[in-house]
Design a protein around this motif. Sequence first.
Motif, PDB file in Angstrom:
ATOM      1  N   LEU A 166      32.199  23.108  39.495  1.00  0.00           N
ATOM      2  CA  LEU A 166      33.032  24.208  39.012  1.00  0.00           C
ATOM      3  C   LEU A 166      32.430  25.581  39.271  1.00  0.00           C
ATOM      4  O   LEU A 166      33.160  26.575  39.343  1.00  0.00           O
ATOM      5  N   LEU A 167      31.111  25.652  39.402  1.00  0.00           N
ATOM      6  CA  LEU A 167      30.435  26.945  39.473  1.00  0.00           C
ATOM      7  C   LEU A 167      30.919  27.845  40.615  1.00  0.00           C
ATOM      8  O   LEU A 167      31.136  29.049  40.396  1.00  0.00           O
ATOM      9  N   PRO A 168      31.089  27.328  41.856  1.00  0.00           N
ATOM     10  CA  PRO A 168      31.567  28.227  42.916  1.00  0.00           C
ATOM     11  C   PRO A 168      32.921  28.854  42.601  1.00  0.00           C
ATOM     12  O   PRO A 168      33.129  30.050  42.848  1.00  0.00           O
ATOM     13  N   ALA A 169      33.846  28.049  42.051  1.00  0.00           N
ATOM     14  CA  ALA A 169      35.157  28.583  41.708  1.00  0.00           C
ATOM     15  C   ALA A 169      35.043  29.614  40.579  1.00  0.00           C
ATOM     16  O   ALA A 169      35.707  30.664  40.607  1.00  0.00           O
ATOM     17  N   LYS A 214      44.917  34.337  43.077  1.00  0.00           N
ATOM     18  CA  LYS A 214      43.628  33.735  43.425  1.00  0.00           C
ATOM     19  C   LYS A 214      43.017  33.051  42.212  1.00  0.00           C
ATOM     20  O   LYS A 214      42.587  31.890  42.294  1.00  0.00           O
ATOM     21  N   ASN A 215      42.957  33.755  41.099  1.00  0.00           N
ATOM     22  CA  ASN A 215      42.379  33.168  39.894  1.00  0.00           C
ATOM     23  C   ASN A 215      43.187  31.970  39.406  1.00  0.00           C
ATOM     24  O   ASN A 215      42.627  30.980  38.921  1.00  0.00           O
ATOM     25  N   LEU A 216      44.498  32.062  39.514  1.00  0.00           N
ATOM     26  CA  LEU A 216      45.352  30.953  39.090  1.00  0.00           C
ATOM     27  C   LEU A 216      45.063  29.705  39.913  1.00  0.00           C
ATOM     28  O   LEU A 216      44.911  28.602  39.366  1.00  0.00           O
ATOM     29  N   ALA A 217      44.966  29.870  41.231  1.00  0.00           N
ATOM     30  CA  ALA A 217      44.681  28.722  42.102  1.00  0.00           C
ATOM     31  C   ALA A 217      43.314  28.118  41.795  1.00  0.00           C
ATOM     32  O   ALA A 217      43.151  26.888  41.746  1.00  0.00           O
ATOM     33  N   LEU A 218      42.321  28.976  41.546  1.00  0.00           N
ATOM     34  CA  LEU A 218      40.975  28.488  41.249  1.00  0.00           C
ATOM     35  C   LEU A 218      40.916  27.790  39.898  1.00  0.00           C
ATOM     36  O   LEU A 218      40.250  26.760  39.747  1.00  0.00           O
ATOM     37  N   THR A 219      41.612  28.346  38.911  1.00  0.00           N
ATOM     38  CA  THR A 219      41.608  27.745  37.576  1.00  0.00           C
ATOM     39  C   THR A 219      42.358  26.421  37.570  1.00  0.00           C
ATOM     40  O   THR A 219      41.949  25.470  36.894  1.00  0.00           O
ATOM     41  N   VAL A 220      43.451  26.349  38.309  1.00  0.00           N
ATOM     42  CA  VAL A 220      44.178  25.085  38.439  1.00  0.00           C
ATOM     43  C   VAL A 220      43.284  24.034  39.085  1.00  0.00           C
ATOM     44  O   VAL A 220      43.232  22.878  38.637  1.00  0.00           O
ATOM     45  N   THR A 221      42.572  24.419  40.136  1.00  0.00           N
ATOM     46  CA  THR A 221      41.649  23.490  40.805  1.00  0.00           C
ATOM     47  C   THR A 221      40.560  23.029  39.849  1.00  0.00           C
ATOM     48  O   THR A 221      40.214  21.838  39.805  1.00  0.00           O
ATOM     49  N   PHE A 234      33.139  27.114  32.690  1.00  0.00           N
ATOM     50  CA  PHE A 234      33.977  27.754  33.703  1.00  0.00           C
ATOM     51  C   PHE A 234      34.448  29.129  33.223  1.00  0.00           C
ATOM     52  O   PHE A 234      34.355  30.126  33.949  1.00  0.00           O
ATOM     53  N   ALA A 235      34.946  29.186  31.989  1.00  0.00           N
ATOM     54  CA  ALA A 235      35.438  30.454  31.442  1.00  0.00           C
ATOM     55  C   ALA A 235      34.300  31.453  31.267  1.00  0.00           C
ATOM     56  O   ALA A 235      34.473  32.653  31.531  1.00  0.00           O
ATOM     57  N   ALA A 236      33.131  30.986  30.835  1.00  0.00           N
ATOM     58  CA  ALA A 236      31.999  31.887  30.603  1.00  0.00           C
ATOM     59  C   ALA A 236      31.506  32.499  31.911  1.00  0.00           C
ATOM     60  O   ALA A 236      31.305  33.720  32.008  1.00  0.00           O
ATOM     61  N   VAL A 237      31.320  31.663  32.923  1.00  0.00           N
ATOM     62  CA  VAL A 237      30.844  32.169  34.219  1.00  0.00           C
ATOM     63  C   VAL A 237      31.908  33.068  34.863  1.00  0.00           C
ATOM     64  O   VAL A 237      31.598  34.115  35.429  1.00  0.00           O
ATOM     65  N   GLY A 238      33.177  32.648  34.758  1.00  0.00           N
ATOM     66  CA  GLY A 238      34.256  33.446  35.325  1.00  0.00           C
ATOM     67  C   GLY A 238      34.480  34.767  34.619  1.00  0.00           C
ATOM     68  O   GLY A 238      35.208  35.624  35.128  1.00  0.00           O
ATOM     69  N   SER A 239      33.858  34.949  33.461  1.00  0.00           N
ATOM     70  CA  SER A 239      34.049  36.165  32.665  1.00  0.00           C
ATOM     71  C   SER A 239      32.828  37.079  32.659  1.00  0.00           C
ATOM     72  O   SER A 239      32.832  38.113  31.975  1.00  0.00           O
ATOM     73  N   ILE A 240      31.797  36.720  33.401  1.00  0.00           N
ATOM     74  CA  ILE A 240      30.546  37.494  33.370  1.00  0.00           C
ATOM     75  C   ILE A 240      30.777  38.958  33.713  1.00  0.00           C
ATOM     76  O   ILE A 240      30.283  39.863  33.035  1.00  0.00           O
ATOM     77  N   THR A 241      31.542  39.212  34.773  1.00  0.00           N
ATOM     78  CA  THR A 241      31.703  40.589  35.231  1.00  0.00           C
ATOM     79  C   THR A 241      32.688  41.387  34.376  1.00  0.00           C
ATOM     80  O   THR A 241      32.813  42.600  34.546  1.00  0.00           O
TER      81      THR A 241
END
Length: 222
Positions: free
Chosen positions: A9-12, A133-140, A162-169
């Motif tokens: 999950l990390l790359p996404a 883009k985010n929708l496709a990645l989150t669905v995946t 997934f949510a924590a890493v995706g929210s870092i920035t």
Amino acid sequence: MLNGVIGELLPAALAVALSPVPVVAVVSVLGGRGARTSGLAFACGWIAGLLAIGVAVELLVDSFSDPGEDDPGLIWWKVAIGILFLVLAAKQWTKRPESGEQPREPGWMATLDGAGPVRAVALGAMLSAANPKNLALTVTAGASIAEAGLDATGTALSLAVFAAVGSITVAGPVLFHLVAGERAARPLAGVKRFMADNDAVIKTVVLLLLGAMLLGDGLAGL
């Protein structure tokens, strides 16, 4: 198995985090009135959007597939999204500003410094869940978690990571502003300017790398 799923999950999640628009948006919110409240609201909306899509997809896929087995639908989804991201990377590169040309900022971005908490939370959720883009990645990501056949704890931890890493920035600037106060204004303005000036390049690189990864994963599963 949990470590393997999180690693997958990390790359996404990092690709979700490396989105210039939400970074510029949250810094703009933090530069306005009621920055602390609105900034926190924006970050909460962003995280809630990611979690909502991830949970919905995980539950949907889990109800229609056999846990622990490769789902042909997910494999073809990765192939299709990988190809789409590569096409979008090429398109994004052709649309980059010429040397010395200032990138154009969307009109709605200029109004963010006056956004209240309600509008901020709605914008955060929209930028995380409704962005293609985010929708496709989150669905995946949600589908991959469901396919792994984890127990409830493992599923919750995977979605949380997934949510924590995706929210870092997004959450990072908010936390920095809460801690540093007015001293955060200058460095955050620098981050905003860098992300806005390099928007096309960042998007191209992220889409190119992620498209190649998803396409490779999909083809390997055929």
